[in-house]
Design an enzyme around this catalytic site. Structure first.
Site, PDB file in Angstrom:
ATOM      1  N   SER A   1       0.832  -1.197   0.000  1.00 38.54           N
ATOM      2  CA  SER A   1       0.000   0.000   0.000  1.00 38.54           C
ATOM      3  C   SER A   1       0.872   1.255   0.000  1.00 38.54           C
ATOM      4  O   SER A   1       1.643   1.488  -0.914  1.00 38.54           O
ATOM      5  CB  SER A   1      -0.962  -0.019   1.183  1.00 38.54           C
ATOM      6  OG  SER A   1      -1.860   1.063   1.138  1.00 38.54           O
TER       7      SER A   1
ATOM      8  N   ASP B   1      -3.386   6.332  -3.255  1.00 42.56           N
ATOM      9  CA  ASP B   1      -2.246   5.766  -2.540  1.00 42.56           C
ATOM     10  C   ASP B   1      -1.564   4.719  -3.423  1.00 42.56           C
ATOM     11  O   ASP B   1      -1.927   4.544  -4.585  1.00 42.56           O
ATOM     12  CB  ASP B   1      -2.664   5.207  -1.176  1.00 42.56           C
ATOM     13  CG  ASP B   1      -3.604   4.019  -1.262  1.00 42.56           C
ATOM     14  OD1 ASP B   1      -4.146   3.754  -2.349  1.00 42.56           O
ATOM     15  OD2 ASP B   1      -3.804   3.343  -0.228  1.00 42.56           O
TER      16      ASP B   1
ATOM     17  N   ASP C   1      -1.397   1.425  -3.792  1.00 42.39           N
ATOM     18  CA  ASP C   1      -2.146   0.355  -4.462  1.00 42.39           C
ATOM     19  C   ASP C   1      -3.493   0.838  -4.975  1.00 42.39           C
ATOM     20  O   ASP C   1      -4.315   0.027  -5.431  1.00 42.39           O
ATOM     21  CB  ASP C   1      -2.315  -0.852  -3.543  1.00 42.39           C
ATOM     22  CG  ASP C   1      -3.045  -0.540  -2.243  1.00 42.39           C
ATOM     23  OD1 ASP C   1      -3.047   0.628  -1.823  1.00 42.39           O
ATOM     24  OD2 ASP C   1      -3.600  -1.475  -1.641  1.00 42.39           O
TER      25      ASP C   1
ATOM     26  N   ASP D   1      -6.261   1.829  -3.769  1.00 39.16           N
ATOM     27  CA  ASP D   1      -7.577   1.470  -3.226  1.00 39.16           C
ATOM     28  C   ASP D   1      -8.163   2.612  -2.396  1.00 39.16           C
ATOM     29  O   ASP D   1      -9.329   2.564  -2.012  1.00 39.16           O
ATOM     30  CB  ASP D   1      -7.524   0.181  -2.410  1.00 39.16           C
ATOM     31  CG  ASP D   1      -6.626   0.275  -1.181  1.00 39.16           C
ATOM     32  OD1 ASP D   1      -5.832   1.234  -1.069  1.00 39.16           O
ATOM     33  OD2 ASP D   1      -6.699  -0.630  -0.327  1.00 39.16           O
TER      34      ASP D   1
END
Length: 487
Positions: free
Chosen positions: A107, A257, A259, A261
């Protein structure tokens, strides 16, 4: 010495530095354990057990995916590698195919980290209480005693690209074709937003052109994050986006961010719009859609979101459910209550129509639809959903977390007899039914000797007083807040 997996497998996912903590050997053991704990037992009768696996742009991803796949296929389950994808792209693959999934990402963590987010078929969460503990324990055994013998019929390995399918699915949930023309600056932070935004908001997946002018910032995939950390929750990581929005005269800015999501929103003046305001805005759109269809609606929000969220949604006829912080908790509540939408203060947004999973891209599309369907600027639109003043999350490092919390509770229960105190997640002290209106939540970190404070009040002066009073008790000093505050 064998690594203790409890150091990297926490409440929601796997997260560690590469290769000293998360090595190919560890990834293979986790893959073998995941296959035996989740994949094989839950495979439908007569169907081949199967896992979809994706990874973000970190350099260590492909090697870790290969090792994880070895563990899974040796256990007798098939692996479909979907390559570079966002975490919500992995959820789409799991949800649309009704198979378990594994996303290799850390992440927003720095470049030396990687991790794994696991889900059951249909993108259902795998957390500490829903299988992750069992996966950790079995993987630990494999590290210490060796992997078991391969299955008589090992699984197969295949590669597929599902980006176009993901983009088309999202386009089918929010119609942006009729909105007024908008200029939007998007900061991908060298993360997976640089891969998904052109496909979803552009024509990269062969979809019709939208009335959007996208100004890209840092779309080059680079897991070393050369420009800034891919963590828009930290105000300094929004600076470039805020400046670019003003420079280009854009209608809004979006920041994803690492990743992709989570999505953060900046208005036309470069001001960050709080995730609580986005939760209320998107939640209201989903509630009204259900209302038009003659159905009631439930919306989930965690206890750190603004009181404006339940206030506004309940006024529109929705039922709201307050939950603990953390995606596995909110996902469970989403499914249990058949909720149409859920939001967190950390900018995770969950949708019933997206397998009850979180997707920053779909939230961004709702914001674009709301803004583009009327003539007011985003600042005016957002103001409707931000009637109160919040401190943001403030961290304090303390030597004794329990003692600091006790000091705060003792002081406030003595000063306000009968005040509302609940312990759903940490401790929330509320004076919302009195005058002046304020509440605060104090939560301990799961991994560090930190106390996290969030305060909200009817106006700035009240918020600052409560904030400073609580921090003086937590830190045993009489000074105002000095640590970085998050939006």
């Amino acid at each position: 010495m064998t690594l203790d997996l409890s150091s990297i497998i926490k409440a929601y996912d796997v997260r560690g530095t590469v290769p000293d903590q998360l090595s190919p050997q560890v990834a293979e053991a986790i893959g073998a354990a995941f296959a035996r704990v989740v994949v094989l037992p839950e495979a439908p009768a007569g169907a081949r057990p199967r896992v979809v696996v994706g990874n973000d742009m970190r350099e260590s991803g492909p090697e870790l995916v290969e090792a994880f796949a070895r563990g899974v296929t040796a256990a007798g389950a098939d692996v479909v590698r979907i390559g570079l994808c966002s975490t919500d792209g992995l959820y789409f693959a799991s949800g649309s195919r009704s198979v378990p999934g594994a996303m290799f990402t850390a992440s927003h963590n720095p470049a030396e980290y990687n991790g794994i987010k696991l889900c059951r078929a249909g993108a259902r969460p795998v957390g500490q209480e829903t299988g992750l503990t069992a996966v950790r324990e079995l993987a630990q055994t494999y590290l210490e005693q060796g992997l078991p013998a391969a299955a008589e019929e090992p699984g197969t390995l295949a590669d597929e690209d599902l980006l176009a399918g993901y983009a088309a699915f999202l386009r089918g949930l929010v119609d942006l074709s009729g909105i007024r023309p908008l200029k939007v600056v998007v900061d991908a932070g060298n993360g997976m937003g640089g891969h998904t935004v052109p496909a979803v908001l552009g024509t990269g997946a062969g979809l019709p052109e939208l009335p959007l002018e996208v100004v890209p910032l840092y779309f080059e995939l680079d897991g070393s994050f050369p420009h800034h950390e891919a963590n828009p929750l930290e105000p300094e990581n929004l600076r470039d986006l805020q400046a670019a929005v003003v420079e280009h005269g854009a209608d809004l800015g979006l920041a994803f961010d690492g990743d992709a999501d989570r999505c953060f929103v900046v208005d036309e003046n470069g001001r960050a719009v709080s995730p609580s305001a986005i939760t209320a805005l998107v939640g209201l759109r989903e509630v009204l859609k259900e209302k038009e269809a003659g159905r009631g609606a439930t919306v989930i929000h965690n206890l750190i979101t603004s009181r404006a969220v339940p206030d506004l949604l309940e006024a529109a006829g929705a039922r709201t459910v307050r939950t603990r912080v953390g995606h596995s908790f909110i996902k469970a509540q989403m499914a249990e209550h058949e909720a149409v939408f859920g939001g967190e203060h950390s900018a995770h947004y969950y949708f019933r129509d997206f397998f009850f999973a979180d997707t920053g891209m779909l939230a961004a599309m709702h914001v674009l639809a709301a803004l583009g369907s009327q003539d007011h600027p985003l600042s005016a639109l957002a103001e409707m959903y931000e009637p109160y003043v919040a401190s943001g999350e403030i961290n304090s490092r303390v030597s004794d977390v329990a003692a600091a919390r006790a000091r705060v509770l003792e002081a406030y229960t003595a000063a306000y007899p009968g005040i509302d105190v609940d312990e759903l997640d940490g401790v929330t002290v509320s004076h919302w039914d009195g005058h002046p209106q304020w509440w605060f939540n104090l939560r301990a970190s799961n991994t560090e000797p930190l106390l996290r404070l969030n305060v909200e009040a009817a106006d700035e002066d009240i918020m600052e007083k409560v904030r400073d009073d609580v921090l003086s008790l937590v830190r045993e000093v009489a000074a105002p807040a000095t640590e970085t505050e998050q939006p």
